[in-house]
Design an enzyme around this catalytic site. Structure first.
Site, PDB file in Angstrom:
ATOM      1  N   THR A  67      -0.803   0.714  -3.708  1.00  0.00           N
ATOM      2  CA  THR A  67      -1.077  -0.718  -3.611  1.00  0.00           C
ATOM      3  C   THR A  67      -2.038  -0.978  -2.456  1.00  0.00           C
ATOM      4  OG1 THR A  67       0.655  -1.314  -2.011  1.00  0.00           O
ATOM      5  CG2 THR A  67       1.291  -1.180  -4.335  1.00  0.00           C
ATOM      6  N   ASP A  68      -2.745  -2.072  -2.536  1.00  0.00           N
ATOM      7  CA  ASP A  68      -3.413  -2.571  -1.342  1.00  0.00           C
ATOM      8  C   ASP A  68      -2.312  -3.037  -0.379  1.00  0.00           C
ATOM      9  OD1 ASP A  68      -5.392  -3.331   0.424  1.00  0.00           O
ATOM     10  OD2 ASP A  68      -6.466  -4.600  -1.001  1.00  0.00           O
ATOM     11  N   SER A  69      -2.684  -3.377   0.835  1.00  0.00           N
ATOM     12  CA  SER A  69      -1.697  -3.741   1.851  1.00  0.00           C
ATOM     13  C   SER A  69      -0.736  -4.816   1.351  1.00  0.00           C
ATOM     14  CB  SER A  69      -2.406  -4.248   3.103  1.00  0.00           C
ATOM     15  OG  SER A  69      -1.477  -4.854   3.981  1.00  0.00           O
TER      16      SER A  69
END
Length: 574
Positions: A304-306
């Protein structure tokens, strides 16, 4: 929920000895790991402190323990991510020492799998490890050079230097196709606006990193290049049709998969053509499992992105986000806001039956394969005495300058200011470091030089001071940084033009600035404000080098976006 089939490779009768060895290790390790250890592998989080034994109140608040060593030991983290603001990325020696300390703490706690040590080392503005490490211009500059060999070399140097300081995972390259000039979050992080160019350079970047035993991560799937909002602060909506996605967004990710990319990062954006519910792609099973795994055939790690970004936090609480991301098909939960809570949420989801043990095993298996493939199981620690042999070497620095010299683009020179004639020069505009670097370089080439740093959003008084200085000079060099969205910078350029002195504008970020600067006859694009980019611009301005870069994007009229003012490929060779 149906259990996900374990899609990892298995050793059949014809498998090579190395593959059989890997699969024996995988089976033994998975059998050995507890549920807590398996769930821990799914998390890559930041920890505060420059050493493993540094106590920090934020660590206690987020993890319940004070030091980075205690964090990785007690929570069985799969990895850590380094940021400068968390104290993790001060300089190469500190980074290498911290990496080794954390790997030792992880092993001492009985965790059977080494840590992924990660950072965002793209190029240019998104690079957590700075000098004395080798610095490159932003990706769009590499797009202007049009040479996959140069991109591969740049990312191979990045990979060698990261690995030498204990970082084995890079959340790069950016695979987004920047078709929206007003994109607030991608811009020069993208290689360009044409899918074919971006695909070629993404493939080269992935190959360069992974040949140096650093896992590459193509981002942000299914494509962040047409966003008009920043997913750090909101949930962008991408209105591309399925056909547009196939033509524009998909090619770079397909190229990354062909290159054997270890990981692909999700985007926190709504993509109604695939997920009509409005859920962000990070939480969409349609996007991650059906599209990325099923249609594109990606079998690596989905990260995932942050999870601290608002784009993924607009609809659900943090604990629910973690569970939904795994349900959607993600393997690694990156940079969680509340890691202690989110780890417990996943453990509870397995124990309640919401997530199956097989689903967790499938993700852990992919993560372990990635670590094995990059040699992490054999060698997780680095030789701190040999950092200088690999990081910021004379050869690397020369290569970075040579590559950057191929990127500078002379978009227009109707005023015939390149190379700049002899005489007196005012250097002004944005950049507390960049303006002095240009001024000093021009002085060293025999010009009489004055300089005024006006910064972002210059005031009326600052503009007046720059104009006063300009009146006594023969020529003006003015730097801009995203002037297309800053009225103060545009006013500065207009006021300098009104003096009647010839004006050369140097765009130090977005090449798009030229379309918003009425009447400018000479414009040089660097796509980057790094020192190597400024040096390359200086070499072009003084005539020491020719400008050989070509626009990697179309530059439209801001008032009439359908009208292209400077097309893809523009570039005068002077």
């Amino acid at each position: 929920m149906c259990a996900e089939r374990d899609v990892g490779p298995t050793a059949g009768p014809g498998a090579q000895p190395r593959e059989r060895e890997r699969d024996r290790w995988l089976r033994a390790t998975l059998q050995e790991m507890s549920l807590e250890q398996k769930v821990g592998q799914l998390f890559v989080a930041y920890v505060n402190g420059p050493t493993a034994d540094t106590a920090a109140a934020e660590n206690t608040a987020r993890f319940g323990v004070a030091t980075p060593a205690e964090v990785v030991a007690t929570h069985h983290l799969g990895g850590v991510i380094y940021f400068t603001w968390s104290g993790s990325a001060d300089d190469p020696a500190q980074i290498a020492a911290l990496s080794n300390q954390l790997q030792h703490a992880n092993a001492a706690a009985g965790n059977p799998v080494p840590l992924s040590v990660a950072t965002d080392q793209e190029t240019g503005q998104v690079a957590r490890v700075g000098p004395p490490a080798t610095v490159f211009p932003d990706a769009m500059a590499l797009g202007a050079a049009r040479d996959p060999r140069l991109t591969r070399q740049a990312y191979a140097i990045i990979g060698e230097e990261l690995r030498a300081i204990g970082i084995n995972t890079d959340y790069a390259p950016d695979a987004d196709v920047n078709v929206n000039p007003a994109n607030p979050v991608i811009g020069v992080r993208s290689f360009g606006s044409r899918p074919e160019l971006v695909a070629d350079l993404v493939l080269a970047a992935v190959t360069g990193l992974q040949q140096e035993r650093v896992s590459a991560t193509a981002k942000h799937f299914p494509g962040h290049g047409d966003a008009d909002q920043d997913s750090h602060t909101s949930l962008p909506v991408i209105t591309h049709t399925r056909q547009q996605w196939e033509q524009i967004d998909a090619p770079p990710f397909r190229a990354a998969i062909r290159a054997g990319v270890d990981a692909i990062m999700t985007a926190h954006l709504s993509f109604p053509a695939f997920e009509p519910s409005g859920d962000p792609s990070t939480l969409s099973r349609t996007v991650l499992t059906r599209l990325l795994r099923g249609e594109l055939g990606f079998q690596g790690v989905i990260v995932t992105d942050s999870l601290r970004m608002e784009g993924v936090r607009t609809l659900y609480g943090d604990a629910e986000i973690a569970v939904r991301a795994i349900e959607a098909g993600a393997d690694v939960l990156l940079d969680p806001l509340q890691p202690d809570q989110q780890i417990r949420a996943l453990i509870d989801a397995v124990r309640s039956g919401r997530l199956s043990a097989q689903r967790i095993d499938a993700s852990v298996r992919r993560i372990l394969i990635m670590k094995w493939n990059r040699g992490l199981i054999e060698s997780a620690v680095v030789d701190e005495s040999r950092i200088d042999e690999h990081v910021g070497t004379r050869g690397h620095l020369r290569a970075a300058q040579r590559i950057t010299d191929r990127t500078t683009t002379l978009v227009t020179d109707r005023s015939e200011l390149v190379p700049l004639p002899g005489g007196s020069v005012l250097v002004t505009g944005w950049g507390t470091r960049q303006v002095p670097q240009l001024a000093t370089g021009l002085a060293q080439h025999g010009r009489s030089v004055g300089s005024v740093v006006t910064g972002m959003a210059p005031s009326t008084a600052t503009i007046a001071a720059a104009v006063q200085q300009a009146l006594g000079k023969d020529w003006i060099v003015v730097t801009t940084c995203s002037a297309w969205k800053d009225s103060g910078q545009r006013a500065l350029v207009a006021a300098l033009q009104a003096t009647g002195k010839p004006v050369l504008v140097v765009g130090l970020r977005d090449a798009y600035d030229i379309a918003s600067l009425d009447g400018v006859g000479s414009y040089l694009a660097t796509y980057s404000s790094t020192a190597v980019a400024i040096e390359s611009a200086l070499r072009v301005i003084t005539g020491a080098k020719r400008a050989t870069g070509r626009l990697p994007v179309d530059i439209p009229d801001p008032d009439h976006p359908e009208t292209i003012v400077y097309p893809f490929g523009t570039g005068q060779r002077r």
